[in-house]
Scaffold this motif. Structure first.
Motif, PDB file in Angstrom:
ATOM      1  N   ASN A   1       0.840  -1.194   0.000  1.00 65.22           N
ATOM      2  CA  ASN A   1       0.000   0.000   0.000  1.00 65.22           C
ATOM      3  C   ASN A   1       0.875   1.243   0.000  1.00 65.22           C
ATOM      4  OD1 ASN A   1      -1.687   2.125   0.757  1.00 65.22           O
ATOM      5  ND2 ASN A   1      -3.094   0.703   1.746  1.00 65.22           N
TER       6      ASN A   1
ATOM      7  N   LEU B   1       0.075   4.290   0.030  1.00 64.98           N
ATOM      8  CA  LEU B   1      -0.383   5.388   0.892  1.00 64.98           C
ATOM      9  C   LEU B   1       0.233   5.291   2.281  1.00 64.98           C
ATOM     10  CD1 LEU B   1      -2.301   7.814   0.905  1.00 64.98           C
ATOM     11  CD2 LEU B   1      -4.091   6.324   1.717  1.00 64.98           C
TER      12      LEU B   1
ATOM     13  N   PHE C   1     -21.490  -1.176  12.284  1.00 56.88           N
ATOM     14  CA  PHE C   1     -21.440   0.056  13.074  1.00 56.88           C
ATOM     15  C   PHE C   1     -22.812   0.410  13.635  1.00 56.88           C
ATOM     16  CE2 PHE C   1     -17.215   0.809  11.541  1.00 56.88           C
ATOM     17  CZ  PHE C   1     -16.659   1.559  12.554  1.00 56.88           C
TER      18      PHE C   1
ATOM     19  N   TRP D   1     -10.000  -7.167  -4.613  1.00 58.10           N
ATOM     20  CA  TRP D   1      -9.630  -6.971  -3.207  1.00 58.10           C
ATOM     21  C   TRP D   1      -9.298  -5.513  -2.953  1.00 58.10           C
ATOM     22  CZ3 TRP D   1      -4.863  -5.170  -1.604  1.00 58.10           C
ATOM     23  CH2 TRP D   1      -3.838  -5.165  -2.548  1.00 58.10           C
ATOM     24  N   MET D   2      -8.787  -4.820  -3.985  1.00 55.02           N
ATOM     25  CA  MET D   2      -8.513  -3.404  -3.801  1.00 55.02           C
ATOM     26  C   MET D   2      -9.819  -2.632  -3.618  1.00 55.02           C
ATOM     27  SD  MET D   2      -5.478  -2.420  -6.376  1.00 55.02           S
ATOM     28  CE  MET D   2      -3.943  -3.325  -6.379  1.00 55.02           C
TER      29      MET D   2
ATOM     30  N   PHE E   1     -11.987   1.386   3.742  1.00 53.05           N
ATOM     31  CA  PHE E   1     -11.306   2.603   4.198  1.00 53.05           C
ATOM     32  C   PHE E   1     -12.245   3.797   4.117  1.00 53.05           C
ATOM     33  CE2 PHE E   1      -8.882   6.442   3.456  1.00 53.05           C
ATOM     34  CZ  PHE E   1      -7.916   6.380   4.442  1.00 53.05           C
TER      35      PHE E   1
ATOM     36  N   ILE F   1     -15.108   3.579   6.745  1.00 52.08           N
ATOM     37  CA  ILE F   1     -14.674   3.749   8.135  1.00 52.08           C
ATOM     38  C   ILE F   1     -14.081   5.138   8.348  1.00 52.08           C
ATOM     39  CG2 ILE F   1     -13.129   2.908   9.925  1.00 52.08           C
ATOM     40  CD1 ILE F   1     -13.392   0.150   8.726  1.00 52.08           C
ATOM     41  N   PHE F   2     -13.097   5.518   7.513  1.00 52.99           N
ATOM     42  CA  PHE F   2     -12.392   6.767   7.782  1.00 52.99           C
ATOM     43  C   PHE F   2     -13.033   7.971   7.098  1.00 52.99           C
ATOM     44  CE2 PHE F   2      -9.288   3.473   8.553  1.00 52.99           C
ATOM     45  CZ  PHE F   2      -8.919   3.812   9.838  1.00 52.99           C
TER      46      PHE F   2
ATOM     47  N   VAL G   1     -16.036   7.389  11.250  1.00 46.76           N
ATOM     48  CA  VAL G   1     -15.233   8.117  12.226  1.00 46.76           C
ATOM     49  C   VAL G   1     -15.933   9.404  12.631  1.00 46.76           C
ATOM     50  CG1 VAL G   1     -13.150   9.491  12.454  1.00 46.76           C
ATOM     51  CG2 VAL G   1     -12.990   7.186  11.618  1.00 46.76           C
TER      52      VAL G   1
ATOM     53  N   PHE H   1      -8.015   7.019  -2.050  1.00 44.87           N
ATOM     54  CA  PHE H   1      -7.230   5.996  -1.355  1.00 44.87           C
ATOM     55  C   PHE H   1      -6.524   5.107  -2.371  1.00 44.87           C
ATOM     56  CE2 PHE H   1      -6.878   1.668   0.248  1.00 44.87           C
ATOM     57  CZ  PHE H   1      -6.191   1.863   1.422  1.00 44.87           C
TER      58      PHE H   1
ATOM     59  N   PHE I   1      -3.655   6.872  -4.370  1.00 45.67           N
ATOM     60  CA  PHE I   1      -2.365   7.061  -3.709  1.00 45.67           C
ATOM     61  C   PHE I   1      -1.760   5.745  -3.232  1.00 45.67           C
ATOM     62  CE2 PHE I   1      -4.172  11.325  -3.287  1.00 45.67           C
ATOM     63  CZ  PHE I   1      -3.117  12.048  -3.834  1.00 45.67           C
ATOM     64  N   ALA I   2      -2.611   4.763  -2.919  1.00 44.12           N
ATOM     65  CA  ALA I   2      -2.080   3.522  -2.372  1.00 44.12           C
ATOM     66  C   ALA I   2      -1.580   2.591  -3.470  1.00 44.12           C
ATOM     67  CB  ALA I   2      -3.141   2.820  -1.530  1.00 44.12           C
ATOM     68  N   TYR I   3      -2.327   2.501  -4.554  1.00 41.95           N
ATOM     69  CA  TYR I   3      -1.953   1.565  -5.619  1.00 41.95           C
ATOM     70  C   TYR I   3      -1.898   2.304  -6.947  1.00 41.95           C
ATOM     71  CZ  TYR I   3      -3.495  -1.439  -1.856  1.00 41.95           C
ATOM     72  OH  TYR I   3      -3.667  -2.008  -0.631  1.00 41.95           O
TER      73      TYR I   3
ATOM     74  N   ASP J   1      -2.296   0.664 -10.415  1.00 45.70           N
ATOM     75  CA  ASP J   1      -3.590   0.180 -10.893  1.00 45.70           C
ATOM     76  C   ASP J   1      -4.591   1.300 -11.126  1.00 45.70           C
ATOM     77  OD1 ASP J   1      -3.605  -2.967 -10.584  1.00 45.70           O
ATOM     78  OD2 ASP J   1      -2.418  -2.097  -8.989  1.00 45.70           O
TER      79      ASP J   1
END
Lengths: 220, 386
Positions: free
Chosen positions: A189, A191, B119, B149-150, B157, B160-161, B165, B183, B186-188, B191
């Motif tokens: 990841n 990030l 929640f 899965w991504m 994410f 939740i965030f 939150v 998300f 920046f994370a992947y 892709d």
């Protein structure tokens, strides 16, 4: 006279409380919200985070100790400058030790060791505690706050290193002779390596902590 | 219908206080209100409770997204067979598209709703329906071949965030669907950006840049015609390519009174103005493309219609909405043209303005208070002098 007062044992409940309370209930990062900047900067990998945690703990403890010794001879008007001198002295000592014995880590941490001087936890503890307390409790307070800072740093670094780089202390976790998750399509990841994720992780710690200890929730 | 109602009434006591399945109360409540309009009425005050509750609103928004979704499904198949050089008829394309898009939609819904239910149970709230829309928006802004899965990780994410939150539906600062996209972005990055990912199932050695990517490196000659981009038979995220389909949705949102006309219009106006401004500057090829290109390229239209108008994260005051929308348009084009690292500026522009929206509202209200106070003072002075 002094002997009478100092009958309190060295590890009395009160003194141990000085170590325990900053770990959860009065944590410097999640409750006092001090020292966030270095928590963001050095938590990409575990090793520098741990070294940083030790360095800060040592500096906090010993500058608290020194400051407490000289608290009665320090004019209050120049106390800030005296504190800075004490902290700077400790930081330079730590920096020299790192350079001598842990050169690689020292290079990774680069400017952040020097920046311990500006870490708000240090000034905060000197001003809030050491300036008005005896040396031994001050020392314990420094250790306690250092530990409170440390476990957050290490926890954040653990998550960031495992999920961000797929390693644990530099050992590859997902690409081993036995299994290779990357071949199954797993990806690290990106990030996690960026500073915002450290902030989010610290936020998660704050969230969990406050839902377990409801008295920490600010009222407004 | 009646038998359904009878069944619900029969099992209801089990979920109420003291019942066997009391813990699942909010789950039951969610399904009951999903199937039937709740018959709750207000008891005091002068409120009117009409039958358009949040579930009905959300269903209308999803209906508005259907043209973009259906077109997206067809387009995924169309692009796939085109780059692989295979002759295909309409149904083959749709079938391929369904096979690619449907799993993404399903994964997004399952992940998001599971978290919402958990929640709601923990907090003893009702399950809110906000995710029904987010769960559909998320697939529409992703490239077709995104690993499932991504999608799950990003949805988790975002819910939740981006939302829980802050206290759940209605309390979020950021648009959850865009949070999921940011998300992933920046994370992947491998892709989510680049030349190869915008067409599903590409052959080896294929490069199929989107108009935005072409423009970002200065190949403005390679941009498809405005007509193609407007109709949407170009590579891109699943639901964003066809401006026509999106405008159909926009019309539906405006007629039903759910989407804000102020925001939609001002986003387009802001983007167009900024495009004109760049035309005047004209320092490189990207700046010189006609301003209206920006409005049909990439995710601009989709963002303007479905993302910027999110009633929770947008500005609330009428004046604030104009400012908010204009700035989104301006920033989106600004980021596109000036920052080659982010070829799609729309996502970042909207997220940025989401954060700024409360500030805009604050100053709009302040200035209104000041204006009225001045007026009151003037009136008081007049009265004194009389």
């Amino acid at each position: 006279m002094d002997a009478l007062k100092e009958k309190e044992p060295m590890f009395s409940a009160k003194n141990m409380g000085l170590i325990k309370s900053p770990i959860i209930k009065d944590n410097p990062i999640t409750v006092q919200v001090l020292g966030i900047c270095s928590a963001l900067a050095v938590t990409v990998k575990l090793e520098p985070a741990i070294v940083m945690a030790i360095a800060v703990t040592v500096v906090t403890a010993f500058s608290n100790l020194v400051m407490s010794f000289i608290r009665n001879i320090t004019p209050s008007r120049i106390r800030i400058i005296v504190m800075l001198t004490v902290i700077a002295f400790m930081v330079i000592m730590v920096d020299q030790v790192l350079k001598a014995f842990l050169y690689d880590v020292s290079r990774q941490l680069s400017v952040f060791v020097g920046l311990i001087i500006t870490n708000c936890i240090l000034m905060g503890r000197l001003e809030a505690f050491a300036i008005s307390n005896k040396p031994w409790p001050s020392f314990l307070d420094g250790i306690g706050n250092g530990l409170g800072y440390s476990w957050i740093l290490v926890a954040v670094a653990l998550v960031r290193e495992v999920l961000g780089s797929g390693t644990f202390f530099g050992i590859k976790l997902f690409d081993t002779p036995w299994w290779n998750l990357y071949e199954l399509g797993y990806k690290d990841n990106g990030l996690m390596i960026l500073p915002p994720m450290a902030l989010i992780l610290v936020g998660v710690v704050i969230w969990v902590q406050r839902s377990r200890h409801r008295e920490l929730i600010e009222k407004n | 219908m009646n038998s359904l109602r009878n069944f619900l009434d029969k099992v209801k006591p089990a979920f109420q206080e003291g019942g066997k399945l009391q813990k699942l109360h909010s789950t039951f409540d969610a399904f009951e209100t999903f199937l039937f309009v709740p018959d709750k009425v207000t008891f005091k005050g002068s409120h009117i409770r009409d039958s358009i509750d949040m579930k009905r609103t959300m269903i209308l928004v999803i209906t508005a997204m259907l043209p973009a979704l259906l077109f997206g499904i067809w387009n995924v198949g169309f692009q796939h067979f085109k780059v692989n050089g295979i002759e295909a008829d309409f149904w083959m394309r749709v079938f391929y598209g369904l096979r690619t898009v449907l799993p993404v939609v399903v994964v997004s819904y399952i992940t998001g709703l599971a978290i919402e239910f958990v929640f709601a149970q923990i907090r003893k709230h009702e399950v809110n329906e906000g995710f029904l829309v987010s769960g559909m928006l998320i697939p529409l802004v992703l490239p077709p071949d995104i690993p499932l899965w991504m999608v799950a990780v990003a949805t988790a994410f975002a819910v939740i965030f981006g939302k829980e939150v802050f206290g759940g539906t209605g309390m979020n600062i950021l648009n959850p669907a865009l949070t999921a996209r940011a998300f992933l972005f920046f994370a992947y990055p491998a892709d989510m950006t680049g030349d190869k990912i915008w067409v599903s199932g590409t052959p080896d050695g294929f490069t199929g840049a989107t108009p935005l990517a072409e423009a970002a490196i200065g190949n403005t000659g390679n941009i498809p015609s405005v007509f193609d981009m407007f109709m949407g038979w170009i590579p891109g995220s699943i639901g964003e390519t066809s401006t026509l389909a999106i405008l159909l949705g926009a019309a539906f949102l405006l007629i039903t009174g759910i989407g804000s006309f102020r925001i939609m219009f001002s986003v387009f106006a802001g983007g167009y103005l900024m495009g004109l401004l760049f035309n005047l500057w004209g320092a490189n090829a990207y700046m010189e493309i006609p301003a209206y290109y920006h409005l049909v390229m990439g995710g601009f239209a989709f963002g303007a219609v479905f993302m910027a108008t999110d009633p929770v994260s947008a500005a609330q005051t009428p004046t604030g909405k104009w400012i908010y929308g204009l700035l989104i348009g301006i920033f989106a084009v600004l980021i596109r043209v000036l920052n080659p690292a982010y070829p799609e500026g729309m996502m970042l522009a909207i997220l940025f303005m989401n954060v700024a929206a409360p500030l805009i509202d604050h100053y709009v209200i302040e200035s209104n208070i000041k204006k009225r106070r001045r007026r009151a003072k003037k009136a008081a002075l007049l009265r004194q002098s009389v």
